[in-house]
Design a protein around this motif. Structure first.
Motif, PDB file in Angstrom:
ATOM      1  N   ILE A   1       0.857  -1.183   0.000  1.00 34.34           N
ATOM      2  CA  ILE A   1       0.000   0.000   0.000  1.00 34.34           C
ATOM      3  C   ILE A   1       0.896   1.237   0.000  1.00 34.34           C
ATOM      4  CG2 ILE A   1      -2.009  -1.147   1.034  1.00 34.34           C
ATOM      5  CD1 ILE A   1      -1.328   0.170   3.710  1.00 34.34           C
ATOM      6  N   ASP A   2       0.294   2.371  -0.290  1.00 40.49           N
ATOM      7  CA  ASP A   2       1.053   3.612  -0.426  1.00 40.49           C
ATOM      8  C   ASP A   2       1.855   3.894   0.851  1.00 40.49           C
ATOM      9  OD1 ASP A   2      -1.563   3.438  -1.816  1.00 40.49           O
ATOM     10  OD2 ASP A   2      -0.840   5.211  -2.870  1.00 40.49           O
ATOM     11  N   GLY A   3       3.087   4.297   0.687  1.00 39.21           N
ATOM     12  CA  GLY A   3       3.928   4.639   1.835  1.00 39.21           C
ATOM     13  C   GLY A   3       4.574   3.456   2.535  1.00 39.21           C
TER      14      GLY A   3
ATOM     15  N   GLY B   1       7.115   1.810   1.686  1.00 40.58           N
ATOM     16  CA  GLY B   1       8.575   1.809   1.578  1.00 40.58           C
ATOM     17  C   GLY B   1       9.070   1.159   0.295  1.00 40.58           C
ATOM     18  N   LYS B   2       8.176   0.986  -0.674  1.00 39.32           N
ATOM     19  CA  LYS B   2       8.561   0.332  -1.936  1.00 39.32           C
ATOM     20  C   LYS B   2       9.674   1.067  -2.666  1.00 39.32           C
ATOM     21  CE  LYS B   2       4.595   0.875  -3.754  1.00 39.32           C
ATOM     22  NZ  LYS B   2       4.028   1.608  -2.618  1.00 39.32           N
ATOM     23  N   SER B   3       9.488   2.380  -2.860  1.00 34.78           N
ATOM     24  CA  SER B   3      10.523   3.072  -3.642  1.00 34.78           C
ATOM     25  C   SER B   3      11.837   3.151  -2.890  1.00 34.78           C
ATOM     26  CB  SER B   3      10.083   4.457  -4.133  1.00 34.78           C
ATOM     27  OG  SER B   3       9.072   4.977  -3.375  1.00 34.78           O
ATOM     28  N   THR B   4      11.770   3.308  -1.567  1.00 36.57           N
ATOM     29  CA  THR B   4      13.002   3.311  -0.758  1.00 36.57           C
ATOM     30  C   THR B   4      13.769   2.007  -0.996  1.00 36.57           C
ATOM     31  OG1 THR B   4      11.869   4.604   0.941  1.00 36.57           O
ATOM     32  CG2 THR B   4      13.883   3.441   1.626  1.00 36.57           C
TER      33      THR B   4
ATOM     34  N   ASP C   1       8.657  -0.417  -9.390  1.00 36.03           N
ATOM     35  CA  ASP C   1       7.900   0.030  -8.230  1.00 36.03           C
ATOM     36  C   ASP C   1       6.435  -0.100  -8.645  1.00 36.03           C
ATOM     37  OD1 ASP C   1       6.694   1.477  -6.212  1.00 36.03           O
ATOM     38  OD2 ASP C   1       8.124   3.134  -6.261  1.00 36.03           O
TER      39      ASP C   1
ATOM     40  N   ARG D   1       2.586   7.804   8.167  1.00 38.73           N
ATOM     41  CA  ARG D   1       3.712   8.205   7.300  1.00 38.73           C
ATOM     42  C   ARG D   1       3.303   9.346   6.375  1.00 38.73           C
ATOM     43  NH1 ARG D   1       6.889   2.597   5.673  1.00 38.73           N
ATOM     44  NH2 ARG D   1       7.173   1.880   7.809  1.00 38.73           N
TER      45      ARG D   1
ATOM     46  N   GLY E   1       6.862  -4.337   6.935  1.00 35.40           N
ATOM     47  CA  GLY E   1       7.386  -3.020   6.578  1.00 35.40           C
ATOM     48  C   GLY E   1       7.677  -2.104   7.752  1.00 35.40           C
TER      49      GLY E   1
ATOM     50  N   ILE F   1      14.696   0.292   7.767  1.00 37.92           N
ATOM     51  CA  ILE F   1      14.983   0.269   6.331  1.00 37.92           C
ATOM     52  C   ILE F   1      16.121  -0.704   5.995  1.00 37.92           C
ATOM     53  CG2 ILE F   1      15.907   1.703   4.424  1.00 37.92           C
ATOM     54  CD1 ILE F   1      14.197   4.039   5.582  1.00 37.92           C
TER      55      ILE F   1
HETATM   56  P1  ADP Z   1       6.240   3.978  -1.212  1.00 37.89           P
HETATM   57  O1  ADP Z   1       7.139   4.017  -2.390  1.00 37.89           O
HETATM   58  O2  ADP Z   1       5.799   2.588  -0.865  1.00 37.89           O
HETATM   59  O3  ADP Z   1       5.086   4.943  -1.297  1.00 37.89           O
HETATM   60  P2  ADP Z   1       8.419   5.315   0.196  1.00 37.89           P
HETATM   61  O4  ADP Z   1       9.620   4.470  -0.037  1.00 37.89           O
HETATM   62  O5  ADP Z   1       8.268   6.562  -0.592  1.00 37.89           O
HETATM   63  O6  ADP Z   1       7.078   4.420   0.063  1.00 37.89           O
HETATM   64  O7  ADP Z   1       8.357   5.626   1.749  1.00 37.89           O
HETATM   65  C1  ADP Z   1       7.298   6.384   2.323  1.00 37.89           C
HETATM   66  C2  ADP Z   1       7.832   7.096   3.558  1.00 37.89           C
HETATM   67  O8  ADP Z   1       8.127   6.150   4.584  1.00 37.89           O
HETATM   68  C3  ADP Z   1       9.128   7.900   3.313  1.00 37.89           C
HETATM   69  O9  ADP Z   1       9.121   9.044   4.108  1.00 37.89           O
HETATM   70  C4  ADP Z   1      10.204   6.929   3.787  1.00 37.89           C
HETATM   71  O10 ADP Z   1      11.352   7.599   4.220  1.00 37.89           O
HETATM   72  C5  ADP Z   1       9.507   6.221   4.930  1.00 37.89           C
HETATM   73  N1  ADP Z   1       9.989   4.846   5.130  1.00 37.89           N
HETATM   74  C6  ADP Z   1      10.373   3.983   4.161  1.00 37.89           C
HETATM   75  N2  ADP Z   1      10.724   2.792   4.715  1.00 37.89           N
HETATM   76  C7  ADP Z   1      10.544   2.921   6.048  1.00 37.89           C
HETATM   77  C8  ADP Z   1      10.741   2.035   7.170  1.00 37.89           C
HETATM   78  N3  ADP Z   1      11.164   0.783   7.008  1.00 37.89           N
HETATM   79  N4  ADP Z   1      10.464   2.515   8.391  1.00 37.89           N
HETATM   80  C9  ADP Z   1      10.016   3.773   8.567  1.00 37.89           C
HETATM   81  N5  ADP Z   1       9.811   4.660   7.574  1.00 37.89           N
HETATM   82  C10 ADP Z   1      10.063   4.243   6.322  1.00 37.89           C
END
Ligand code: ADP
Ligand code: TYD
Length: 208
Positions: free
Chosen positions: A8-10, A12-15, A92, A142, A184, A188
């Protein structure tokens, strides 16, 4: 090799996708990173239509077909040729997003979606899919922390995202060989290590 990230959105997929791309590049692998919807000029234009908050009149079927049109373009213009050239493709989101957002989320007919998905992908499927699982509550937390503007899809309600999350969990159960479910909420780096261990094991050893 084709690897997709879902959640789901947020979640951490793109990270995580970016960390994996970096790790592979450090090992001198040829990698291509793409996002869905998007990744080609036409697909990015379709993305703008899909996410624009002004398009509140969009019907669920139009939404389904636009996500699929964006994907069809991406598969034939970019993904297929890259895989033929032995490039590692990392996305992604991919077709599972349609199954759960338009299927479980919007409630569109499962069989119909399956048919459209197979037309859009032309049978090109990820070898591994990392489903990064967070709760809907965590998604909101988030989103708030990031102060980011919500797009048209993110305007959906809690029940919608709950159905989407359950949809992912169902898919992962149906295809345990392809899906890796990751909690998730872990740090990270810990998540990256789980993903790297899995991907490293899949890479052809001769060119490691
Ligand atoms: P998505 O691509 O799934 O929408 P993002 O990678 O953009 O998610 O991450 C959404 C937010 O959560 C960003 O602010 C990121 O820094 C944070 N985030 C990513 N992975 C984690 C994690 N394992 N724990 C806490 N925060 C995280
Ligand atoms: P995006 O900002 O790329 O994703 P994220 O918020 O995960 O970083 O937005 C894409 C949105 O489109 C997201 O809400 C999921 C949704 N979506 C679908 O509903 N169906 C699909 O087939 C795809 C690829 C995405």
């Amino acid at each position: 090799m084709f690897i997709s990230f879902e959640g789901i959105d947020g979640s951490g997929k793109s990270t995580q996708a970016k960390l994996l791309v970096k790790k592979l590049e450090e090992g001198n692998r040829n990698v291509l990173f793409l996002r869905e919807p998007g990744g080609t000029e036409i697909s990015e234009q379709i993305r703008n239509i899909l996410l624009n908050k002004k398009n509140l009149k969009m019907t669920q079927i139009a939404e389904l077909l636009l996500f699929s049109a964006s994907r069809a373009q991406l598969v034939s213009e970019v993904i297929k040729p890259a895989l033929l050239n032995n490039i590692v493709v990392i996305t992604d989101r991919f077709v599972d997003s349609t199954t759960v957002y338009q299927g479980h989320g919007r409630g569109l007919h499962h069989g119909g979606i399956k048919g459209i998905n197979s037309i859009a992908t032309m049978g090109v499927m990820p070898k591994k899919t990392f489903f990064i699982d967070i709760t809907v509550q965590e998604m909101y937390a988030r989103r708030q922390a990031n102060h980011q503007e919500t797009d048209r899809m993110e305007m959906s309600n809690d029940e919608f995202f709950e159905r989407v999350r359950q949809g992912y969990l169902e898919l992962a159960k149906e295809e345990p060989g392809r899906f890796v479910v990751i909690d998730g909420k872990q740090p990270i780096e810990a998540i990256h290590e789980i993903i790297w261990k899995e991907v490293d094991g899949m890479l052809p050893t001769h060119s490691k």
